[in-house]
Design a protein around this motif. Structure first.
Motif, PDB file in Angstrom:
ATOM      1  N   ASP A 140       0.802  -1.010  -0.058  1.00 10.78           N
ATOM      2  CA  ASP A 140      -0.072  -0.181   0.402  1.00 10.78           C
ATOM      3  C   ASP A 140       0.956   0.929  -0.131  1.00 10.78           C
ATOM      4  N   ASP A 141       1.941   1.474   0.472  1.00  9.04           N
ATOM      5  CA  ASP A 141       3.124   2.295   0.492  1.00  9.04           C
ATOM      6  C   ASP A 141       3.549   2.192  -1.172  1.00  9.04           C
ATOM      7  N   ILE A 142       3.999   1.288  -1.543  1.00 11.57           N
ATOM      8  CA  ILE A 142       4.001   1.385  -2.916  1.00 11.57           C
ATOM      9  C   ILE A 142       3.567   2.047  -3.938  1.00 11.57           C
ATOM     10  N   LEU A 143       1.932   1.621  -3.608  1.00 14.69           N
ATOM     11  CA  LEU A 143       1.535   1.744  -4.742  1.00 14.69           C
ATOM     12  C   LEU A 143       0.478   3.806  -4.051  1.00 14.69           C
ATOM     13  N   ILE A 144       0.761   4.167  -3.133  1.00 14.87           N
ATOM     14  CA  ILE A 144       0.340   5.851  -2.898  1.00 14.87           C
ATOM     15  C   ILE A 144       2.192   6.423  -3.276  1.00 14.87           C
ATOM     16  N   TYR A 145       3.186   6.084  -3.299  1.00 16.45           N
ATOM     17  CA  TYR A 145       3.961   6.788  -3.586  1.00 16.45           C
ATOM     18  C   TYR A 145       3.666   6.722  -4.849  1.00 16.45           C
ATOM     19  N   TYR A 146       3.812   6.121  -5.650  1.00 18.73           N
ATOM     20  CA  TYR A 146       2.992   6.268  -7.580  1.00 18.73           C
ATOM     21  C   TYR A 146       2.578   7.418  -7.795  1.00 18.73           C
ATOM     22  N   GLN A 147       1.529   7.124  -6.584  1.00 15.35           N
ATOM     23  CA  GLN A 147      -0.008   8.350  -6.757  1.00 15.35           C
ATOM     24  C   GLN A 147       1.046   9.310  -7.261  1.00 15.35           C
ATOM     25  N   PHE A 148       2.019   9.423  -5.388  1.00 15.81           N
ATOM     26  CA  PHE A 148       2.352  10.777  -5.757  1.00 15.81           C
ATOM     27  C   PHE A 148       3.295  11.255  -6.710  1.00 15.81           C
ATOM     28  N   LEU A 149       3.920  10.105  -6.883  1.00 11.12           N
ATOM     29  CA  LEU A 149       4.411  10.853  -8.218  1.00 11.12           C
ATOM     30  C   LEU A 149       3.418  11.788  -9.717  1.00 11.12           C
ATOM     31  N   LYS A 150       2.875  10.979  -9.462  1.00  6.07           N
ATOM     32  CA  LYS A 150       1.787  11.172 -10.929  1.00  6.07           C
ATOM     33  C   LYS A 150       1.219  12.652 -10.658  1.00  6.07           C
ATOM     34  N   ASN A 151       1.054  12.939  -9.644  1.00  3.93           N
ATOM     35  CA  ASN A 151       0.098  14.292  -9.001  1.00  3.93           C
ATOM     36  C   ASN A 151       0.914  15.339  -8.304  1.00  3.93           C
ATOM     37  N   LEU A 152       1.765  15.092  -7.835  1.00  4.80           N
ATOM     38  CA  LEU A 152       2.371  15.663  -6.486  1.00  4.80           C
ATOM     39  C   LEU A 152       3.955  15.705  -6.826  1.00  4.80           C
ATOM     40  N   LYS A 153       5.173  16.985  -6.361  1.00  2.30           N
ATOM     41  CA  LYS A 153       6.593  16.304  -7.213  1.00  2.30           C
ATOM     42  C   LYS A 153       6.900  16.050  -5.529  1.00  2.30           C
ATOM     43  N   VAL A 154       8.178  15.331  -5.504  1.00  2.00           N
ATOM     44  CA  VAL A 154       8.511  14.149  -4.883  1.00  2.00           C
ATOM     45  C   VAL A 154       9.968  14.849  -4.100  1.00  2.00           C
ATOM     46  N   GLU A 155       9.836  15.025  -3.064  1.00  2.00           N
ATOM     47  CA  GLU A 155      11.301  15.387  -2.750  1.00  2.00           C
ATOM     48  C   GLU A 155      11.568  14.390  -1.005  1.00  2.00           C
ATOM     49  N   ASP A 156      13.174  14.318  -1.147  1.00  2.00           N
ATOM     50  CA  ASP A 156      13.678  13.101  -0.112  1.00  2.00           C
ATOM     51  C   ASP A 156      14.223  14.071   0.709  1.00  2.00           C
ATOM     52  N   LEU A 157      14.163  14.192   1.942  1.00  2.00           N
ATOM     53  CA  LEU A 157      14.721  15.173   3.351  1.00  2.00           C
ATOM     54  C   LEU A 157      15.187  13.718   4.268  1.00  2.00           C
ATOM     55  N   TRP A 158      16.602  12.993   3.524  1.00  3.57           N
ATOM     56  CA  TRP A 158      16.983  11.521   4.660  1.00  3.57           C
ATOM     57  C   TRP A 158      18.033  12.681   5.428  1.00  3.57           C
ATOM     58  N   ASP A 159      18.092  13.724   5.559  1.00  7.63           N
ATOM     59  CA  ASP A 159      18.920  14.482   6.114  1.00  7.63           C
ATOM     60  C   ASP A 159      18.278  14.206   8.211  1.00  7.63           C
ATOM     61  N   ILE A 160      16.238  14.200   7.750  1.00  5.61           N
ATOM     62  CA  ILE A 160      15.496  14.328   8.803  1.00  5.61           C
ATOM     63  C   ILE A 160      15.840  12.794   9.007  1.00  5.61           C
ATOM     64  N   LYS A 161      15.657  12.727   9.936  1.00  2.49           N
ATOM     65  CA  LYS A 161      15.960  11.514  10.403  1.00  2.49           C
ATOM     66  C   LYS A 161      15.688  10.556  11.510  1.00  2.49           C
ATOM     67  N   VAL A 162      14.553  10.016  11.524  1.00  2.02           N
ATOM     68  CA  VAL A 162      13.427   9.551  12.702  1.00  2.02           C
ATOM     69  C   VAL A 162      13.580   8.123  13.199  1.00  2.02           C
TER      70      VAL A 162
END
Length: 206
Positions: A140-162
């Motif tokens: 389900d996480d992968i599907l919504i990621y694909y949908q984010f890519l189609k509809n939104l800009k996707v930015e990776d903030l890997w420096d903010i580490k949880v």
């Protein structure tokens, strides 16, 4: 003053609650969705708890949809085995966030696509999680990621580490992902989720 909502979904991981309370930032609202665990989580001072009343196996997509439905503005969606710390919140509050962008946060172990920052309006734009994936594990996480890519800009903030507590807090439910893997292949070409959401009874714990 800007506020931030953090959504966690819960299935018996009581050991995680103390850390969530300890790290709660004054400018955050924390939402926990109890996904019909046999022993109800109940009320927690300072946290908004919602309980799913129908027992649906692997209902995390639905539980997350409920969390987003009951939230507004900028939202961090996290697994219960993540911990959004006060430092993380300070980093997020300092960001020049833009609607139309989803921001994936890093993890202290390895980066993945299951903790992100998004505005409620953009979550609605992609239609939320597909609850056809409930009942089976994964993707389900992968599907919504694909949908984010189609509809939104996707930015990776890997420096903010949880922080991550996957070994301590993972659910013991069966993790056979073959059914949802096939469902992903059938669904990933859709631009957004148009299926019904919140297919269960629920209540706010008060």
């Amino acid at each position: 003053m800007e506020t931030l909502t953090i959504i966690y979904t819960y299935y018996g991981q009581k050991e995680r609650i103390e850390g969530i309370l300890k790290e709660k930032h004054p400018q955050t609202r924390v939402v926990i969705v109890d996904d019909c665990y046999p022993e109800p989580l109940g009320t927690i001072e300072g946290i908004d708890v919602y309980r799913v009343l129908d027992d649906i196996t692997w209902n995390q997509p639905g539980a997350r949809n409920l969390g987003f439905q009951e939230s507004e503005g900028w939202i961090v969606c996290a697994d219960i085995d993540h911990l959004i710390t006060r430092e993380n919140v300070e980093q997020i509050l300092k960001l020049k966030k833009e609607k139309g962008t989803v921001y994936y946060l890093g993890r202290e172990d390895t980066n993945s696509r299951n903790v992100y920052l998004i505005h409620k309006d953009d979550f609605e734009k992609v239609g939320g999680y597909d609850e056809d994936f409930c009942g089976h594990y994964g993707y389900d996480d992968i599907l919504i990621y694909y949908q984010f890519l189609k509809n939104l800009k996707v930015e990776d903030l890997w420096d903010i580490k949880v922080k991550v507590y996957a070994k301590e807090s993972s659910s013991k439910l069966d993790r056979d992902w073959e059914y949802n893997k096939k469902s992903l292949e059938l669904s990933k070409h859709y631009d957004k989720n148009e299926h019904k959401r919140i297919r269960f009874k629920w209540k706010k714990c008060e």
